[in-house]
Design a protein around this motif. Structure first.
Motif, PDB file in Angstrom:
ATOM      1  N   HIS A 191       0.831  -1.216   0.000  1.00 21.89           N
ATOM      2  CA  HIS A 191       0.000   0.000   0.000  1.00 21.89           C
ATOM      3  C   HIS A 191       0.859   1.257   0.000  1.00 21.89           C
ATOM      4  N   PHE A 192       0.493   2.179  -0.875  1.00 20.01           N
ATOM      5  CA  PHE A 192       1.068   3.517  -0.912  1.00 20.01           C
ATOM      6  C   PHE A 192      -0.033   4.528  -0.635  1.00 20.01           C
ATOM      7  N   GLN A 193       0.344   5.613   0.025  1.00 21.19           N
ATOM      8  CA  GLN A 193      -0.646   6.643   0.347  1.00 21.19           C
ATOM      9  C   GLN A 193      -1.189   7.322  -0.903  1.00 21.19           C
ATOM     10  N   GLN A 194      -0.341   7.482  -1.906  1.00 22.11           N
ATOM     11  CA  GLN A 194      -0.781   8.124  -3.140  1.00 22.11           C
ATOM     12  C   GLN A 194      -0.362   7.283  -4.349  1.00 22.11           C
ATOM     13  N   VAL A 195      -1.254   7.267  -5.349  1.00 20.96           N
ATOM     14  CA  VAL A 195      -0.961   6.633  -6.631  1.00 20.96           C
ATOM     15  C   VAL A 195      -0.960   7.731  -7.673  1.00 20.96           C
ATOM     16  N   LEU A 196       0.207   8.060  -8.190  1.00 18.50           N
ATOM     17  CA  LEU A 196       0.354   9.146  -9.153  1.00 18.50           C
ATOM     18  C   LEU A 196       0.112   8.628 -10.560  1.00 18.50           C
ATOM     19  N   GLN A 197      -0.580   9.421 -11.364  1.00 18.89           N
ATOM     20  CA  GLN A 197      -0.968   8.998 -12.707  1.00 18.89           C
ATOM     21  C   GLN A 197      -0.065   9.623 -13.765  1.00 18.89           C
ATOM     22  N   ALA A 198       0.473   8.772 -14.634  1.00 18.23           N
ATOM     23  CA  ALA A 198       1.283   9.242 -15.756  1.00 18.23           C
ATOM     24  C   ALA A 198       1.481   8.083 -16.717  1.00 18.23           C
ATOM     25  N   ASP A 199       1.846   8.400 -17.954  1.00 13.53           N
ATOM     26  CA  ASP A 199       2.174   7.379 -18.937  1.00 13.53           C
ATOM     27  C   ASP A 199       3.519   6.759 -18.563  1.00 13.53           C
ATOM     28  N   GLY A 200       3.530   5.452 -18.316  1.00 15.16           N
ATOM     29  CA  GLY A 200       4.753   4.787 -17.898  1.00 15.16           C
ATOM     30  C   GLY A 200       5.851   4.778 -18.942  1.00 15.16           C
ATOM     31  N   ARG A 201       5.498   5.098 -20.226  1.00 15.19           N
ATOM     32  CA  ARG A 201       6.510   5.213 -21.278  1.00 15.19           C
ATOM     33  C   ARG A 201       7.084   6.633 -21.362  1.00 15.19           C
ATOM     34  N   GLN A 239       7.331  14.987 -13.766  1.00 14.69           N
ATOM     35  CA  GLN A 239       6.500  16.152 -13.430  1.00 14.69           C
ATOM     36  C   GLN A 239       5.505  15.812 -12.328  1.00 14.69           C
ATOM     37  N   ARG A 240       4.817  14.674 -12.459  1.00 12.71           N
ATOM     38  CA  ARG A 240       3.842  14.255 -11.439  1.00 12.71           C
ATOM     39  C   ARG A 240       4.548  13.974 -10.109  1.00 12.71           C
ATOM     40  N   SER A 241       5.731  13.400 -10.187  1.00  9.30           N
ATOM     41  CA  SER A 241       6.479  13.078  -8.974  1.00  9.30           C
ATOM     42  C   SER A 241       6.918  14.345  -8.241  1.00  9.30           C
ATOM     43  N   LEU A 242       7.326  15.360  -8.988  1.00  6.61           N
ATOM     44  CA  LEU A 242       7.761  16.608  -8.370  1.00  6.61           C
ATOM     45  C   LEU A 242       6.615  17.320  -7.669  1.00  6.61           C
TER      46      LEU A 242
END
Length: 500
Positions: free
Chosen positions: A138-148, A155-158
C-alpha cells in the motif's frame, strides 16, 4: 529597529529546524526499470547507447558489479524488492496481473508500509505496479502518468514532493520502458519487433540507433533481427533516461539532492531469450546504482555480492528503523509459524542490510555468494530453478529437467527468436536451441573462465566435489527460507529407490 531586526533573526533561526527536519530521515527514490540489462548503459561500459542521466547518477553514487535479482520475472521480482523475502516463501510465485493472479500472503509487511508506520514517511508510487494485494503493497498516493513517458512521470512526482513539505518522502518510480510493447510488427518471420517505439511523447526527444552500431552480447546471435530489435530496445532506454534527468535536476534546484537516497535498478534482464525468465547472468546480474545522502563515496565501484532481498533491509537500516521492522516481522511470524517463512530466518527478513558497503565500498564484510529462485513467469510457464552464485562458480538446479523450457509471450513472439528457430543450425548465441530448451538437471558454470556460461561442468568428474558442496549449500538455503520445493529432493531420492 534593533528589536525588530533581532526578532526577524530569531524568527529566521526558529524556522531553520523545519528545513533541517528532512535530515532526520533521508528522502528515498527507488527507481525500478522494466527489463533493463546491466550491459545496456554507458556507466556499465556500453559505448553506443546514450544514458546521460543514469551515467551522471553513477558518477555521484556507487555502482555495483555483483548485484542480482532473485527471479528474472517482473512481478515476482518486484515482490522481492518490496518485501525483503524470496518470492517462493511469500506466495508471489509469478505474475500478479490478469489470469495469472499470483499474490503475496496478506500478513507480509512491505517497504512502503514499514516506512509509513515506523518513520512517518509520505509514500507514493508511479508507473508500473505489478504487485498484489494492494493492502500489502500500500502507498498513500498513486500518481498517474504514462509509464513510457518519464518526463510526465517526473513532473507528477515533483508535484508530490512539493506537497510533502518538510516530511520525508518515499517515491517508488517505475517506468514501463524498456519492456517490449504489445504492438504487432509483422516481418519476415511473422513475429513482433520490439514494439514500444511510439514517438511524440511530450518533453521526450527520440533517440534512434542504427542496427549496425549496437553491441550484441555473446549470449545472443549476431543476426539481422537481433540487431534490429536491440536498436529499438536502445531507443526505449534512451527515452526512459531523458525524463529521469528532469527529476534529478529538479531535486538539485530545490535543495533536496544531498538528502535524497536514490537507487536505480531493474526488475530483471532484457527481454530476449537467455536473459529474462532465466537464471543465466544476463537475466539476473543487473544494474544497481545507489546515490547515498551527501554523495558519500561518489563515483566508486564495489564488488560486494547483494541481491534484491537485501534492498528493503538496507533502506530501513539507512533510515534507522531496521530493528523496529525486524521486531514487528518476527512478532507476526511467531503468530503464524506454519504459514510465515520469516519464522525460519533469525533476523526476520531473508535479505541482510548492506549499509556497510555504502559506507565503505572497497572494504566490507559480506559473503561472496548469493542465491536466486524462480518458479513461474506466466501461470503457464512452470519451470522452477534454484541457484547459488559465488565469485567463481554458479550452480542452477532445474527442478523439472526433461520438460521443455517455456518461453514468455513477448520473447516467443520476438523476431530474434523466430529467426533463430528458422536458421539451419538452430543456434542461439553459443548454445544450440535444443540445449537451451532441454536442460540438464544441474548446470554448473565456471564464471571466471566461462562468463558466457557455455560449458556445463556438472557431469565433469573433476568438478564432482564443487558440485556436491554447492548442492548442499543450495539445500541449506532452501530450508532456511522455507522453500516448498525443498521436498522435491526427498521425492527424487524416493523415486530413485523405486527405479532400483
Amino acid at each position: 529597529m534593533k528589536k525588530c531586526l533581532l526578532s526577524i533573526v530569531a524568527l529566521f533561526c526558529g524556522l531553520m529546524p523545519l528545513k533541517a527536519q528532512r535530515n532526520d530521515h533521508p528522502n528515498i527514490i527507488l527507481i525500478v526499470s522494466d527489463d533493463h540489462g546491466r550491459a545496456d548503459m554507458g556507466c556499465y561500459g556500453n559505448q553506443v547507447i546514450q544514458t546521460p542521466s543514469i551515467d551522471a547518477l553513477a558518477r555521484e553514487g556507487i555502482r555495483f558489479e555483483n548485484a542480482y535479482c532473485t527471479t528474472a520475472s517482473c512481478s515476482a521480482s518486484r515482490s522481492v524488492i518490496m518485501s525483503g523475502m524470496y518470492n517462493h516463501a511469500t506466495g508471489h510465485y509469478g505474475h500478479e496481473h490478469a489470469y495469472h493472479h499470483f499474490a503475496t500472503y496478506d500478513h507480509i509487511l512491505s517497504l512502503p508500509v514499514m516506512l509509513e508506520q515506523f518513520a512517518d514517511y509520505k509514500t507514493a508510487r508511479i508507473g508500473k505496479y505489478h504487485l498484489g494485494p494492494e493492502a500489502v503493497y500500500h502507498f498513500q498516493q498513486v500518481l498517474q502518468a504514462d509509464g513510457r513517458n518519464t518526463y510526465e512521470m517526473s513532473q507528477r512526482s515533483l508535484a508530490f514532493i512539493e506537497d510533502c513539505g518538510e516530511a520525508p518522502f518515499f517515491l517508488y518510480y517505475c517506468p514501463k520502458d524498456p519492456h517490449r510493447g504489445l504492438h504487432k510488427y509483422p516481418g519476415k518471420f511473422g513475429a513482433n519487433k520490439f514494439g514500444n517505439l511510439e514517438e511524440g511523447y511530450a518533453g521526450i526527444r527520440t533517440t534512434k540507433y542504427k542496427p549496425e552500431e549496437v553491441s550484441v552480447q555473446p549470449f545472443m546471435p549476431d543476426s539481422k533481427c537481433s540487431r534490429e530489435e536491440l536498436a529499438e530496445y536502445y531507443q526505449s532506454i534512451s527515452r526512459m533516461d531523458q525524463g529521469m534527468g528532469l527529476l534529478f535536476d529538479s531535486l538539485k534546484q530545490k535543495g533536496l539532492w544531498d538528502n535524497t537516497l536514490i537507487l536505480y535498478l531493474a526488475d530483471n534482464g532484457l527481454a530476449f531469450p537467455g536473459a529474462k525468465t532465466n537464471q543465466y547472468q544476463p537475466g539476473i546480474n543487473l544494474p544497481l546504482i545507489i546515490k547515498n545522502v551527501k554523495q558519500q563515496n561518489a563515483g566508486q565501484v564495489t564488488t560486494a555480492f547483494v541481491n534484491w532481498t537485501d534492498l528493503s533491509p538496507t533502506i530501513l537500516d539507512l533510515v534507522g528503523v531496521l530493528p523496529k521492522a525486524e521486531a514487528r516481522v518476527k512478532k507476526i511470524a511467531k503468530g503464524k509459524p506454519k504459514l510465515n517463512p520469516q519464522s525460519y530466518y533469525k533476523n526476520g527478513f531473508h535479505g541482510v542490510s548492506f549499509k556497510e558497503v555504502l559506507e565503505d565500498p572497497k572494504h566490507f564484510k559480506r559473503e561472496n555468494r548469493t542465491f536466486a529462485s524462480h518458479t513461474f513467469h506466466e501461470v503457464t510457464m512452470y519451470y522452477p530453478m534454484r541457484t547459488i552464485i559465488t565469485d567463481r562458480y554458479k550452480l542452477i538446479w532445474n527442478v523439472t529437467s526433461g520438460t521443455p523450457f517455456p518461453h514468455a509471450k513477448d520473447i516467443w513472439n520476438s523476431s530474434t527468436l523466430q529467426e533463430a528457430l528458422a536458421s539451419p543450425g538452430q543456434m542461439y548465441g553459443r548454445r544450440s536451441l535444443y540445449d537451451y530448451t532441454f536442460r540438464a538437471e544441474f548446470e554448473l558454470f565456471d564464471l571466471k573462465n566461462d562468463p558466457e556460461e557455455a560449458h556445463n561442468l556438472a557431469a565433469n568428474p573433476s568438478y564432482e566435489k564443487v558440485l556436491s558442496d554447492m548442492i548442499q549449500e543450495l539445500k541449506a538455503f532452501q530450508q532456511q527460507t522455507s522453500d516448498p520445493w525443498f521436498q522435491i529432493w526427498e521425492r527424487n531420492e524416493a523415486l530413485k529407490e523405486v527405479e532400483m
